[in-house]
Design a protein around this motif. Structure first.
Motif, short mmCIF file in Angstrom:
data_model
loop_
_atom_site.label_atom_id
_atom_site.label_comp_id
_atom_site.label_asym_id
_atom_site.label_seq_id
_atom_site.Cartn_x
_atom_site.Cartn_y
_atom_site.Cartn_z
N ALA A 84 11.51 -27.23 33.52
CA ALA A 84 12.66 -28.01 34.00
C ALA A 84 12.74 -27.92 35.51
O ALA A 84 12.16 -27.03 36.14
N SER A 85 13.51 -28.82 36.12
CA SER A 85 13.63 -28.85 37.58
C SER A 85 14.24 -27.57 38.14
O SER A 85 13.98 -27.20 39.28
N ASN A 86 15.03 -26.84 37.33
CA ASN A 86 15.63 -25.58 37.80
C ASN A 86 14.68 -24.39 37.63
O ASN A 86 15.03 -23.26 37.96
N GLY A 87 13.47 -24.61 37.10
CA GLY A 87 12.48 -23.55 36.94
C GLY A 87 12.41 -22.94 35.55
O GLY A 87 11.52 -22.16 35.26
N ASP A 88 13.36 -23.29 34.67
CA ASP A 88 13.31 -22.79 33.29
C ASP A 88 12.12 -23.38 32.57
O ASP A 88 11.82 -24.58 32.71
N ILE A 89 11.44 -22.55 31.80
CA ILE A 89 10.33 -23.03 30.99
C ILE A 89 10.91 -23.54 29.68
O ILE A 89 11.43 -22.76 28.88
N ILE A 90 10.82 -24.85 29.47
CA ILE A 90 11.38 -25.46 28.27
C ILE A 90 10.48 -25.18 27.07
O ILE A 90 10.94 -24.85 25.99
N SER A 91 9.18 -25.31 27.27
CA SER A 91 8.21 -24.99 26.22
C SER A 91 6.87 -24.72 26.87
O SER A 91 6.63 -25.11 28.01
N GLN A 92 6.01 -24.04 26.13
CA GLN A 92 4.66 -23.78 26.63
C GLN A 92 3.72 -23.57 25.47
O GLN A 92 4.13 -23.21 24.37
N GLN A 93 2.46 -23.80 25.76
CA GLN A 93 1.43 -23.66 24.75
C GLN A 93 0.16 -23.18 25.43
O GLN A 93 -0.18 -23.62 26.52
N ASN A 94 -0.51 -22.22 24.79
CA ASN A 94 -1.82 -21.77 25.25
C ASN A 94 -2.88 -22.36 24.34
O ASN A 94 -2.76 -22.27 23.12
N ILE A 95 -3.89 -22.94 24.93
CA ILE A 95 -5.04 -23.43 24.18
C ILE A 95 -6.20 -22.52 24.53
O ILE A 95 -6.59 -22.43 25.70
N ASP A 96 -6.70 -21.79 23.53
CA ASP A 96 -7.72 -20.78 23.76
C ASP A 96 -9.06 -21.17 23.15
O ASP A 96 -9.11 -21.83 22.12
N CYS A 97 -10.12 -20.72 23.81
CA CYS A 97 -11.48 -20.89 23.31
C CYS A 97 -12.19 -19.55 23.50
O CYS A 97 -12.36 -19.09 24.64
N ASP A 98 -12.56 -18.90 22.41
CA ASP A 98 -13.28 -17.64 22.51
C ASP A 98 -14.65 -17.86 23.15
O ASP A 98 -15.30 -18.88 22.89
N ILE A 99 -15.06 -16.92 23.99
CA ILE A 99 -16.38 -16.96 24.60
C ILE A 99 -17.04 -15.59 24.37
O ILE A 99 -16.35 -14.60 24.13
N SER A 100 -18.36 -15.55 24.48
CA SER A 100 -19.06 -14.30 24.18
C SER A 100 -19.06 -13.33 25.36
O SER A 100 -19.12 -12.12 25.16
N ASN A 101 -18.98 -13.86 26.60
CA ASN A 101 -18.89 -12.97 27.76
C ASN A 101 -18.33 -13.73 28.96
O ASN A 101 -18.33 -14.96 29.00
N ILE A 102 -17.87 -12.96 29.93
CA ILE A 102 -17.22 -13.52 31.11
C ILE A 102 -18.17 -14.36 31.95
O ILE A 102 -17.82 -15.45 32.42
N ASN A 103 -19.38 -13.89 32.17
CA ASN A 103 -20.33 -14.60 33.03
C ASN A 103 -20.66 -15.98 32.50
O ASN A 103 -20.76 -16.94 33.27
N ASP A 104 -20.84 -16.12 31.18
CA ASP A 104 -21.11 -17.45 30.61
C ASP A 104 -19.93 -18.39 30.82
O ASP A 104 -20.10 -19.57 31.12
N GLY A 105 -18.72 -17.85 30.69
CA GLY A 105 -17.53 -18.67 30.93
C GLY A 105 -17.45 -19.15 32.36
O GLY A 105 -17.16 -20.31 32.64
N LYS A 106 -17.73 -18.25 33.30
CA LYS A 106 -17.70 -18.62 34.71
C LYS A 106 -18.79 -19.65 35.04
O LYS A 106 -18.54 -20.61 35.77
N LYS A 107 -20.00 -19.46 34.48
CA LYS A 107 -21.09 -20.42 34.70
C LYS A 107 -20.70 -21.80 34.18
O LYS A 107 -20.96 -22.82 34.83
N PHE A 108 -20.08 -21.82 33.01
CA PHE A 108 -19.66 -23.09 32.42
C PHE A 108 -18.65 -23.79 33.33
O PHE A 108 -18.80 -24.98 33.63
N LEU A 109 -17.62 -23.06 33.77
CA LEU A 109 -16.60 -23.68 34.62
C LEU A 109 -17.18 -24.14 35.95
O LEU A 109 -16.83 -25.22 36.45
N ASN A 110 -18.09 -23.36 36.54
CA ASN A 110 -18.74 -23.79 37.78
C ASN A 110 -19.56 -25.06 37.56
O ASN A 110 -19.57 -25.96 38.39
#
Length: 193
Positions: A84-110
């Motif tokens: 909201a305009s006053n900073g209150d979080i009205i709703s939120q959602q996390n969308i997750d994708c499991d990965i096997s390791n951090i480096n592969d995730g970083k390579k993918f995003l790069n």
């Protein structure tokens, strides 16, 4: 879709632990959350607000669980927040994708045009009692409580606020929606990084 509140402590972490334990809460989880934020390479953090930047961010999460059997969890997370305009979080959602390791995730995003912008690490202790879990985050001395859709007493932000007031905990209730990532990104932007 769940929601949460995040509130700053008015006391030390040790004092808060003593208070919450005296009210019958017990430790139900411990973990280290190591979040690395990535944004599209073409975003200039000096031309957008932290909130606008974070709408485009993807996190690489490295979670170390300490309870029962110590283990690691790796995932990419996109957080979708309706604020909201006053900073209150009205709703939120996390969308997750499991990965096997951090480096592969970083390579993918790069590879798809994202760059690393910041890292937030926090040790968490979760206290629980009667369906209410309070996550204590050591970095900024905050607590985080999520709504529980299956619990009529805790399924809205207003009910969580009421429950906190009943517990009479030493909290700064001027802001129930502290946004750690926005605070850190604002600091980075102001520091000229």
């Amino acid at each position: 879709m769940s929601n949460e509140i995040t509130v700053k402590l008015k006391c030390s972490i040790k004092e808060f632990c003593n208070i919450i334990e005296s009210k019958g809460f017990e430790i139900v989880d411990r973990f280290l959350l190591d979040d690395t934020y990535f944004i599209p390479k073409d975003i200039d953090i000096h031309k957008l607000t932290p909130r606008e930047i974070l709408k485009h961010s993807i996190l690489i999460r490295d979670i170390t669980q300490y309870m029962s059997d110590k283990h690691k969890v790796f995932k990419m997370t996109y957080k979708k927040k309706n604020i909201a305009s006053n900073g209150d979080i009205i709703s939120q959602q996390n969308i997750d994708c499991d990965i096997s390791n951090i480096n592969d995730g970083k390579k993918f995003l790069n590879a798809i045009g994202y760059k690393e912008i910041m890292n937030i690490k926090e040790n968490n202790i979760v206290y629980g009692k009667e369906g209410l879990n309070i996550a204590l985050e050591d970095g900024e001395k905050l607590i985080e409580i999520e709504t529980v859709e299956t619990n009529e007493d805790l399924n809205t932000v207003e009910k969580l606020k009421e429950k906190l007031n009943e517990l009479q905990l030493p909290l700064d209730t001027k802001d129930y929606f502290i946004k750690k990532a926005e605070m850190k990104l604002k600091q980075i932007s102001e520091d000229g990084v």
